[in-house]
Design a protein around this motif. Sequence first.
Motif, PDB file in Angstrom:
ATOM      1  N   ILE A  18       0.864  -1.187   0.000  1.00 43.84           N
ATOM      2  CA  ILE A  18       0.000   0.000   0.000  1.00 43.84           C
ATOM      3  C   ILE A  18       0.895   1.229   0.000  1.00 43.84           C
ATOM      4  O   ILE A  18       1.533   1.558   1.001  1.00 43.84           O
ATOM      5  CB  ILE A  18      -0.948   0.010   1.213  1.00 43.84           C
ATOM      6  CG1 ILE A  18      -1.786  -1.260   1.254  1.00 43.84           C
ATOM      7  CG2 ILE A  18      -1.858   1.242   1.151  1.00 43.84           C
ATOM      8  CD1 ILE A  18      -2.685  -1.355   2.476  1.00 43.84           C
ATOM      9  N   GLY A  19       0.967   1.905  -1.135  1.00 45.43           N
ATOM     10  CA  GLY A  19       1.804   3.085  -1.289  1.00 45.43           C
ATOM     11  C   GLY A  19       2.861   2.867  -2.358  1.00 45.43           C
ATOM     12  O   GLY A  19       3.678   1.942  -2.259  1.00 45.43           O
ATOM     13  N   ILE A  44      -0.307  -0.639  -4.717  1.00 45.98           N
ATOM     14  CA  ILE A  44      -1.524   0.174  -4.820  1.00 45.98           C
ATOM     15  C   ILE A  44      -1.181   1.598  -4.401  1.00 45.98           C
ATOM     16  O   ILE A  44      -0.758   1.840  -3.274  1.00 45.98           O
ATOM     17  CB  ILE A  44      -2.646  -0.386  -3.927  1.00 45.98           C
ATOM     18  CG1 ILE A  44      -2.939  -1.850  -4.269  1.00 45.98           C
ATOM     19  CG2 ILE A  44      -3.920   0.456  -4.072  1.00 45.98           C
ATOM     20  CD1 ILE A  44      -3.791  -2.558  -3.231  1.00 45.98           C
ATOM     21  N   GLU A  45      -1.369   2.545  -5.315  1.00 46.20           N
ATOM     22  CA  GLU A  45      -1.041   3.947  -5.055  1.00 46.20           C
ATOM     23  C   GLU A  45      -2.231   4.807  -5.448  1.00 46.20           C
ATOM     24  O   GLU A  45      -2.742   4.719  -6.558  1.00 46.20           O
ATOM     25  CB  GLU A  45       0.202   4.360  -5.845  1.00 46.20           C
ATOM     26  CG  GLU A  45       0.477   5.858  -5.873  1.00 46.20           C
ATOM     27  CD  GLU A  45       0.575   6.491  -4.495  1.00 46.20           C
ATOM     28  OE1 GLU A  45      -0.056   7.556  -4.295  1.00 46.20           O
ATOM     29  OE2 GLU A  45       1.262   5.933  -3.619  1.00 46.20           O
ATOM     30  N   ASN A 188      -5.295   3.225  -7.424  1.00 44.85           N
ATOM     31  CA  ASN A 188      -6.523   2.942  -6.704  1.00 44.85           C
ATOM     32  C   ASN A 188      -6.244   3.255  -5.240  1.00 44.85           C
ATOM     33  O   ASN A 188      -5.148   3.696  -4.889  1.00 44.85           O
ATOM     34  CB  ASN A 188      -6.948   1.480  -6.906  1.00 44.85           C
ATOM     35  CG  ASN A 188      -8.455   1.297  -6.930  1.00 44.85           C
ATOM     36  OD1 ASN A 188      -9.166   1.792  -6.051  1.00 44.85           O
ATOM     37  ND2 ASN A 188      -8.951   0.575  -7.931  1.00 44.85           N
ATOM     38  N   GLU A 189      -7.203   3.031  -4.387  1.00 48.46           N
ATOM     39  CA  GLU A 189      -7.017   3.355  -2.969  1.00 48.46           C
ATOM     40  C   GLU A 189      -7.605   2.260  -2.101  1.00 48.46           C
ATOM     41  O   GLU A 189      -8.724   1.784  -2.348  1.00 48.46           O
ATOM     42  CB  GLU A 189      -7.679   4.693  -2.634  1.00 48.46           C
ATOM     43  CG  GLU A 189      -7.423   5.163  -1.210  1.00 48.46           C
ATOM     44  CD  GLU A 189      -7.932   6.576  -0.939  1.00 48.46           C
ATOM     45  OE1 GLU A 189      -7.694   7.073   0.168  1.00 48.46           O
ATOM     46  OE2 GLU A 189      -8.549   7.168  -1.843  1.00 48.46           O
ATOM     47  N   VAL A 190      -6.840   1.857  -1.088  1.00 54.96           N
ATOM     48  CA  VAL A 190      -7.337   0.884  -0.109  1.00 54.96           C
ATOM     49  C   VAL A 190      -8.271   1.605   0.857  1.00 54.96           C
ATOM     50  O   VAL A 190      -7.884   2.600   1.480  1.00 54.96           O
ATOM     51  CB  VAL A 190      -6.176   0.226   0.649  1.00 54.96           C
ATOM     52  CG1 VAL A 190      -6.691  -0.662   1.775  1.00 54.96           C
ATOM     53  CG2 VAL A 190      -5.305  -0.588  -0.309  1.00 54.96           C
ATOM     54  N   LEU A 216       1.094  -8.072   3.613  1.00 55.14           N
ATOM     55  CA  LEU A 216       0.633  -6.710   3.361  1.00 55.14           C
ATOM     56  C   LEU A 216       1.685  -5.737   3.890  1.00 55.14           C
ATOM     57  O   LEU A 216       2.051  -5.784   5.065  1.00 55.14           O
ATOM     58  CB  LEU A 216      -0.708  -6.451   4.059  1.00 55.14           C
ATOM     59  CG  LEU A 216      -1.340  -5.076   3.804  1.00 55.14           C
ATOM     60  CD1 LEU A 216      -1.707  -4.902   2.337  1.00 55.14           C
ATOM     61  CD2 LEU A 216      -2.573  -4.881   4.683  1.00 55.14           C
ATOM     62  N   VAL A 217       2.174  -4.856   3.013  1.00 55.10           N
ATOM     63  CA  VAL A 217       3.211  -3.892   3.385  1.00 55.10           C
ATOM     64  C   VAL A 217       2.594  -2.506   3.457  1.00 55.10           C
ATOM     65  O   VAL A 217       2.005  -2.020   2.473  1.00 55.10           O
ATOM     66  CB  VAL A 217       4.369  -3.898   2.356  1.00 55.10           C
ATOM     67  CG1 VAL A 217       5.424  -2.865   2.745  1.00 55.10           C
ATOM     68  CG2 VAL A 217       4.983  -5.286   2.247  1.00 55.10           C
ATOM     69  N   ASN A 218       2.713  -1.878   4.606  1.00 54.55           N
ATOM     70  CA  ASN A 218       2.221  -0.516   4.814  1.00 54.55           C
ATOM     71  C   ASN A 218       3.333   0.456   4.430  1.00 54.55           C
ATOM     72  O   ASN A 218       4.239   0.724   5.215  1.00 54.55           O
ATOM     73  CB  ASN A 218       1.805  -0.326   6.270  1.00 54.55           C
ATOM     74  CG  ASN A 218       1.289   1.082   6.560  1.00 54.55           C
ATOM     75  OD1 ASN A 218       1.224   1.939   5.684  1.00 54.55           O
ATOM     76  ND2 ASN A 218       0.914   1.325   7.814  1.00 54.55           N
TER      77      ASN A 218
END
Length: 403
Positions: A18-19, A44-45, A188-190, A216-218
Amino acid sequence: MSQATQSPAHSKYDVVIIGGGIMGASTAWFLTDEPDFNGRVLVIERDTTLEFASTTHTNSCVRQQFSTELNVRISQFTAEFVHSLRDRMGGDERVPELRIQSFGYMYLAADEGFADTLRANQTIQHAAGAATQLLTPDQIKAAYPFYTVDDIVLGSINTVNEGYFDGSTVNTWWRRQAIERGVEWLQNEVVAITRTGDQIESVTLASGDIISCGQLVNASGPRGARTAAMAGLTLPIEPRKRYSWVVKADQPLDRPLPLTIDPSGVHVRENGGGTYQVGAHSDIDPAADFDDFAMDPDIWMDKVWPAIAHRIPAFEAVRIQAEWTGHYAMNTFDHNAVHGPHPEVRNFLFINGFSGHGLQQSPAMGRGMAEWITHGAYQTLDLSEFGYDRLMHNRPIHERAVI
């Protein structure tokens, strides 16, 4: 293929990041460079232009003048990586050869308390192989005659692999090569994370897609705490506004200007062609809204220009050419990264809270994350000092060199 898509090609990925800023790009690329990793990766950005990302608003500098050995060694790997970028990317002739413009960082101490800190830091830096020099006011003046040093008791500088590098090019090629090697980049956005007990199961996107994930990577920068909260986890990260200006001097300096950290907290560095980049933050430094990039209308005249004109009298006559606001992803616990898995939710991984050090630490941090995902342990630099458990047990890392 080097463009982002808007719909995922699959419903399940081994790694979801995510990012898509510098930390997400570094992690993705290093995963593709891991011989033992062959999983499917999705980044996902929310805005693939990165218009307001911390990555885009960076000073793009690297320093070894930290007060912990690990932070020094992280920066040393950055220098090594930048200088060998093309080789590390398989000799791809499209990748430019990069160098660090080693004008150095100049820390200026106006009192013996901070001077003692610089002396202690130098001991740690030298032990790690950094070339930091301590300078008396007379030595500072001899090397850099443009400074006012009457109110300075000590300076600290390192001009070996410390200064500006083209971080945007590194980021561009991490992303480009990662995509060419099979990483999927999604604009897209989580909006939700599904967690069952100690396991992350899936993420839900603004488009309505639900994507299952193994890890899942923050990597969501200043939004890191919001991402963690979707999984029911806490993270002491908040956006802090940092102001930047590019100025042109009527009388350019006769030699390159180190990134000078004035006792006022204002910093200024060489930008090239008689221009200089200046940075500062307000004395009152609250958390900012995620979308608040407004300039402080008074800080230039009230704080910044007086500080640089005092320290460098030639800067009494400068013209602002550009100005902008960026966000630090500030770790309010100890101003250092949070890296690696959550102790209980083991497939939720943090790469957050760099507090202004992110771009310069991104090679080591992305490599370390790829190692952890692939091997379940760090293989090169041991980054476990930055683990989440220190937050749970109130064990801050005391980094004294924060700008």
